[in-house]
Design an enzyme around this catalytic site. Structure first.
Site, PDB file in Angstrom:
ATOM      1  N   GLU A  47      -4.405   4.538   6.032  1.00  0.00           N
ATOM      2  CA  GLU A  47      -4.187   4.236   4.621  1.00  0.00           C
ATOM      3  C   GLU A  47      -4.499   5.426   3.719  1.00  0.00           C
ATOM      4  O   GLU A  47      -3.795   5.663   2.740  1.00  0.00           O
ATOM      5  CB  GLU A  47      -5.028   3.021   4.222  1.00  0.00           C
ATOM      6  CG  GLU A  47      -4.632   2.414   2.886  1.00  0.00           C
ATOM      7  CD  GLU A  47      -5.221   1.018   2.693  1.00  0.00           C
ATOM      8  OE1 GLU A  47      -5.944   0.826   1.714  1.00  0.00           O
ATOM      9  OE2 GLU A  47      -4.940   0.136   3.522  1.00  0.00           O
TER      10      GLU A  47
ATOM     11  N   ARG B  12       0.823  -1.213   0.000  1.00  0.00           N
ATOM     12  CA  ARG B  12       0.000   0.000   0.000  1.00  0.00           C
ATOM     13  C   ARG B  12       0.859   1.266   0.000  1.00  0.00           C
ATOM     14  O   ARG B  12       0.539   2.258   0.652  1.00  0.00           O
ATOM     15  CB  ARG B  12      -0.964   0.029   1.193  1.00  0.00           C
ATOM     16  CG  ARG B  12      -1.899  -1.144   1.253  1.00  0.00           C
ATOM     17  CD  ARG B  12      -2.813  -1.219   0.018  1.00  0.00           C
ATOM     18  NE  ARG B  12      -3.574  -2.471   0.048  1.00  0.00           N
ATOM     19  CZ  ARG B  12      -3.161  -3.586  -0.562  1.00  0.00           C
ATOM     20  NH1 ARG B  12      -2.054  -3.613  -1.257  1.00  0.00           N
ATOM     21  NH2 ARG B  12      -3.886  -4.685  -0.494  1.00  0.00           N
TER      22      ARG B  12
ATOM     23  N   SER C   3     -10.783   0.802   3.492  1.00  0.00           N
ATOM     24  CA  SER C   3     -10.048   0.448   4.715  1.00  0.00           C
ATOM     25  C   SER C   3      -9.280   1.671   5.203  1.00  0.00           C
ATOM     26  O   SER C   3      -8.378   2.151   4.512  1.00  0.00           O
ATOM     27  CB  SER C   3      -9.079  -0.704   4.443  1.00  0.00           C
ATOM     28  OG  SER C   3      -9.790  -1.860   4.043  1.00  0.00           O
TER      29      SER C   3
END
Length: 378
Positions: A370, A166, A250
């Protein structure tokens, strides 16, 4: 250059926060995008390139700068130097899920497990998006981008983008600047030509999510349909009638920890091994070789652990909210922070800090956000 009346960013982001910017430019072609960015950079004002707005938490105050909306789109299919593969060059503003639908319709495999992810294609490598064991790093060939420091347009191989879990060299991590300040103009992927016949699913994570047995064969179209349905049950497919989807997906990353730390967590905590990044090639100049070859270094394995499990087992169940707050955990997925109706960025940040504190107190690790945070602090 198509300058437009600024729109409040709360109307352009899936978390529905953010005031209107001082200035807004809509770029519908790559040339317009390059010209707009060069002009903004020359002026030296704050700027933000905005695609689908699905990975942003933007502060409540007006953005004192220029927002450049990336509205380019288009897919070009090209031959691949590898037999059995095809390449797709896709404009940065193209909708990601529309690209997945196109690829599946063409019988191309490699991104079908990432069906239903909101946002644009240009943002995908920045985040190195992934789902159910697939990541864009597995199929990405190169990107075309424009650098802020020089204004130059260049084609950059995937290997030079620092792609990790990520993350990439282009991502604005919370509390730090990206290693390379640039905006992607187009993305080139290489996908396997598999048609729509059944084929075995290799990845254990994807098989588990879809309830498939090892060796069971299904078409890529079946995978897409079932991934979207799985995401919909978790509130991860945008739906204007469902506040559980007013999120950035998320909000916290699944934590990557050492194997020794993972052993301190409860055995029930879901975890997946992370393949270490090994370089097996050792080069010793002939002039310096004395007959001794050093042993390979011992690389400690790492483990990815479920952030959603950690949140729930820190006592924060789905739907949790702080008193009088309009921000809450999704009622379907403990990893999504949602705007339940006119919540401010401050309310969402307050909830995120509370979650971080509870997980740290219970399990000894700090979950990392995130989304990209703009004018807001955790």
């Amino acid at each position: 250059m198509p300058e437009v009346t600024p729109i409040p960013l709360a109307q352009l982001t899936t978390l529905r926060t953010g005031g209107a910017p001082a200035r807004m430019i809509d770029a519908t072609s790559a040339d317009e995008l390059v010209d707009a960015l060069r002009s903004v950079w020359a002026e030296g004002d704050p700027w933000l390139a905005l695609g689908g707005g699905s990975n942003l938490l933007i502060g409540d105050e007006p953005f004192e700068g220029t927002v450049v909306r990336v509205l380019t789109h288009g897919i070009e299919r090209m031959p691949s130097p590898r037999p059995g593969f095809a390449r797709l060059r896709v404009q940065a503003g193209h909708d990601w899920d529309a690209l997945v639908a196109y690829a599946v319709g063409e019988g191309l495999a490699g991104i079908e497990a990432m069906s239903g992810i909101p946002g644009t294609v240009g943002a995908a490598p920045v985040q190195n998006i992934g789902a159910y064991g697939q990541e864009i790093v597995q199929t990405l060939v190169e990107v075309e981008l424009v650098d802020e420091s020089t204004g130059a347009v260049s084609v950059v191989p995937a290997a030079e983008l620092g792609l990790g879990f990520r993350t990439s060299a282009l991502k604005h991590h919370y509390g730090s600047a990206p290693a390379r300040q640039a905006v992607i103009l187009s993305v080139t992927l290489e996908l396997a030509e598999v048609g729509d016949g059944p084929r075995p699913i290799v990845g254990e994570q994807l098989r588990t999510a879809l309830g498939l047995r090892e060796g069971e064969a299904v078409p890529v179209s079946w995978i897409r349909d079932h991934v979207i349905e799985t995401r919909r049950r978790k509130g991860m497919v945008l739906d204007g009638a469902d506040p559980d989807t007013y999120s950035a997906g998320s909000f916290f990353q699944n934590a990557i920890v050492s194997a020794s730390f993972a052993r301190t967590l409860p055995a029930e905590c879901p975890r997946w091994p992370v393949t270490p990044d090994l370089d097996p090639v050792l080069v010793i100049p002939l002039a310096a070789y004395d007959g001794y070859v050093p042993p390979p270094s011992d690389v400690q394995s790492e483990v990815k652990v479920s952030a959603a499990w950690l949140i729930e087992h820190a006592g924060l169940r789905k739907g949790f909210k702080l008193p009088r707050s309009r921000a809450a955990l999704s009622s379907k997925h403990a990893l999504a922070l949602t705007n339940r109706g006119s919540a401010t960025a401050a309310e969402l940040a307050e909830l995120a800090r509370f979650i971080q504190g509870r997980v740290q107190s219970e399990f000894g690790l700090i979950l990392q956000p995130e989304p990209v945070l703009v004018n807001v602090e955790l």
